[in-house]
Motif scaffolding. Structure first.
Motif, mmCIF file in Angstrom:
data_model
loop_
_atom_site.group_PDB
_atom_site.id
_atom_site.type_symbol
_atom_site.label_atom_id
_atom_site.label_comp_id
_atom_site.label_asym_id
_atom_site.label_seq_id
_atom_site.Cartn_x
_atom_site.Cartn_y
_atom_site.Cartn_z
ATOM 1 N N MET A 41 42.991 26.084 41.233
ATOM 2 C CA MET A 41 43.088 25.750 39.801
ATOM 3 C C MET A 41 42.827 26.979 38.928
ATOM 4 O O MET A 41 43.502 27.194 37.921
ATOM 5 C CB MET A 41 42.112 24.624 39.443
ATOM 6 N N MET A 42 41.848 27.796 39.299
ATOM 7 C CA MET A 42 41.590 29.031 38.543
ATOM 8 C C MET A 42 42.800 29.956 38.614
ATOM 9 O O MET A 42 43.163 30.599 37.628
ATOM 10 C CB MET A 42 40.352 29.742 39.090
ATOM 11 N N GLY A 43 43.430 30.041 39.768
ATOM 12 C CA GLY A 43 44.628 30.860 39.909
ATOM 13 C C GLY A 43 45.751 30.379 39.019
ATOM 14 O O GLY A 43 46.442 31.182 38.380
ATOM 15 N N VAL A 44 45.932 29.084 38.953
ATOM 16 C CA VAL A 44 46.971 28.521 38.081
ATOM 17 C C VAL A 44 46.681 28.869 36.624
ATOM 18 O O VAL A 44 47.570 29.277 35.876
ATOM 19 C CB VAL A 44 47.077 26.992 38.283
ATOM 20 N N LEU A 45 45.437 28.738 36.206
ATOM 21 C CA LEU A 45 45.083 29.032 34.817
ATOM 22 C C LEU A 45 45.207 30.524 34.486
ATOM 23 O O LEU A 45 45.768 30.897 33.456
ATOM 24 C CB LEU A 45 43.663 28.551 34.526
ATOM 25 N N VAL A 46 44.707 31.386 35.363
ATOM 26 C CA VAL A 46 44.741 32.828 35.096
ATOM 27 C C VAL A 46 46.176 33.336 35.085
ATOM 28 O O VAL A 46 46.594 34.045 34.157
ATOM 29 C CB VAL A 46 43.884 33.597 36.132
ATOM 30 N N TYR A 47 46.952 32.981 36.086
ATOM 31 C CA TYR A 47 48.327 33.466 36.131
ATOM 32 C C TYR A 47 49.202 32.784 35.085
ATOM 33 O O TYR A 47 50.162 33.380 34.591
ATOM 34 C CB TYR A 47 48.908 33.326 37.540
ATOM 35 N N GLY A 48 48.893 31.564 34.730
ATOM 36 C CA GLY A 48 49.607 30.923 33.618
ATOM 37 C C GLY A 48 49.383 31.671 32.311
ATOM 38 O O GLY A 48 50.315 31.902 31.537
ATOM 39 N N GLN A 49 48.138 32.074 32.076
ATOM 40 C CA GLN A 49 47.854 32.854 30.870
ATOM 41 C C GLN A 49 48.539 34.218 30.929
ATOM 42 O O GLN A 49 49.073 34.698 29.939
ATOM 43 C CB GLN A 49 46.353 33.039 30.668
ATOM 44 N N TYR A 50 48.552 34.834 32.100
ATOM 45 C CA TYR A 50 49.205 36.133 32.248
ATOM 46 C C TYR A 50 50.704 36.028 31.934
ATOM 47 O O TYR A 50 51.249 36.850 31.201
ATOM 48 C CB TYR A 50 49.009 36.670 33.663
ATOM 49 N N PHE A 51 51.359 35.027 32.473
ATOM 50 C CA PHE A 51 52.791 34.869 32.220
ATOM 51 C C PHE A 51 53.063 34.556 30.756
ATOM 52 O O PHE A 51 54.057 35.010 30.193
ATOM 53 C CB PHE A 51 53.395 33.807 33.128
ATOM 54 N N MET A 52 52.187 33.781 30.117
ATOM 55 C CA MET A 52 52.350 33.507 28.691
ATOM 56 C C MET A 52 52.204 34.798 27.883
ATOM 57 O O MET A 52 52.994 35.072 26.975
ATOM 58 C CB MET A 52 51.327 32.485 28.209
ATOM 59 N N LEU A 53 51.198 35.616 28.201
ATOM 60 C CA LEU A 53 51.012 36.888 27.499
ATOM 61 C C LEU A 53 52.178 37.835 27.749
ATOM 62 O O LEU A 53 52.651 38.502 26.826
ATOM 63 C CB LEU A 53 49.703 37.549 27.927
ATOM 64 N N GLU A 117 38.327 42.346 27.018
ATOM 65 C CA GLU A 117 37.377 42.401 28.137
ATOM 66 C C GLU A 117 36.823 41.035 28.509
ATOM 67 O O GLU A 117 36.598 40.749 29.679
ATOM 68 C CB GLU A 117 36.205 43.336 27.788
ATOM 69 N N ASP A 118 36.580 40.187 27.521
ATOM 70 C CA ASP A 118 35.981 38.880 27.788
ATOM 71 C C ASP A 118 37.026 37.789 27.969
ATOM 72 O O ASP A 118 36.699 36.620 27.981
ATOM 73 C CB ASP A 118 35.017 38.505 26.663
ATOM 74 N N GLY A 119 38.270 38.160 28.113
ATOM 75 C CA GLY A 119 39.334 37.175 28.239
ATOM 76 C C GLY A 119 39.347 36.490 29.590
ATOM 77 O O GLY A 119 38.782 36.959 30.573
ATOM 78 N N PHE A 120 40.001 35.372 29.633
ATOM 79 C CA PHE A 120 40.123 34.565 30.842
ATOM 80 C C PHE A 120 40.940 35.300 31.899
ATOM 81 O O PHE A 120 40.799 35.063 33.080
ATOM 82 C CB PHE A 120 40.792 33.242 30.469
ATOM 83 N N LEU A 121 41.791 36.229 31.442
ATOM 84 C CA LEU A 121 42.650 36.975 32.345
ATOM 85 C C LEU A 121 41.852 37.904 33.256
ATOM 86 O O LEU A 121 42.296 38.262 34.328
ATOM 87 C CB LEU A 121 43.665 37.782 31.536
ATOM 88 N N PRO A 127 41.732 37.215 42.532
ATOM 89 C CA PRO A 127 42.411 38.474 42.222
ATOM 90 C C PRO A 127 43.302 38.288 40.998
ATOM 91 O O PRO A 127 44.186 37.440 40.990
ATOM 92 C CB PRO A 127 43.251 38.750 43.473
ATOM 93 N N SER A 128 43.035 39.048 39.977
ATOM 94 C CA SER A 128 43.753 38.888 38.718
ATOM 95 C C SER A 128 44.816 39.973 38.563
ATOM 96 O O SER A 128 44.672 41.067 39.101
ATOM 97 C CB SER A 128 42.784 38.975 37.541
ATOM 98 N N PRO A 129 45.852 39.669 37.800
ATOM 99 C CA PRO A 129 46.849 40.695 37.517
ATOM 100 C C PRO A 129 46.261 41.762 36.602
ATOM 101 O O PRO A 129 45.173 41.607 36.050
ATOM 102 C CB PRO A 129 47.980 39.927 36.830
ATOM 103 N N THR A 130 46.996 42.826 36.425
ATOM 104 C CA THR A 130 46.522 43.916 35.582
ATOM 105 C C THR A 130 46.324 43.439 34.140
ATOM 106 O O THR A 130 47.117 42.644 33.648
ATOM 107 C CB THR A 130 47.508 45.094 35.628
#
Length: 144
Positions: A41-53, A117-121, A127-130
């Motif tokens: 679920m964390m992966g879905v949220l983090v990568y979802g935010q990354y793709f939106m950004l 810096e404090d973002g969900f990304l 492992p988070s994207p750049t």
């Protein structure tokens, strides 16, 4: 006289119901599966935010390049592109920079966005994207 076969009193008690054993198995299964489910679920949220950004940054670069073609000279086109990118990214928190390059045939707008810096990304759980997203868009100048 026949001897009756009697079972001891404690042997006649019914065994513990299976419900208690199944409840214990369910707790063990949940303890094994829950961390994986939370990581997913964390992966879905983090990568979802990354793709939106990433989509927002690309759209801002497109808007900047589209707006820049109405400028009269290189300085004016650069200012128009920078304002258009700023308007497109005003709802997104984070720092961005705009670079405009121009040839006699086309204008290219490059946008670099840095997530806060404090973002969900920037989650440390998976492992988070750049945190730096780069996008560029090129539009051809009208030929005179």
């Amino acid at each position: 006289m026949t001897a009756s076969l009697r079972l001891p009193r404690n042997a006649r008690k019914p065994a513990r119901p299976l419900v208690d054993e199944e409840r214990g198995a369910a707790i063990v299964e949940m303890a094994l599966v829950l961390p994986l489910l939370l990581a997913l679920m964390m992966g879905v949220l983090v990568y979802g935010q990354y793709f939106m950004l990433a989509h927002s940054v690309q759209q801002a670069a497109n808007d900047g390049a589209r707006a820049a073609i109405v400028g009269l000279d290189a300085t004016d086109r650069r200012a128009v592109a920078t304002r258009a990118v700023g308007r497109s990214l005003q709802t997104v928190s984070g720092a961005h920079s705009v670079a405009v390059s121009e040839t006699s045939e086309a204008i290219t707008v490059a946008v670099t966005f840095t997530a806060p810096e404090d973002g969900f990304l920037r989650s440390s759980l998976i492992p988070s994207p750049t945190p730096v997203i780069r996008a560029r868009a090129t539009f051809e100048l009208p030929v005179d």
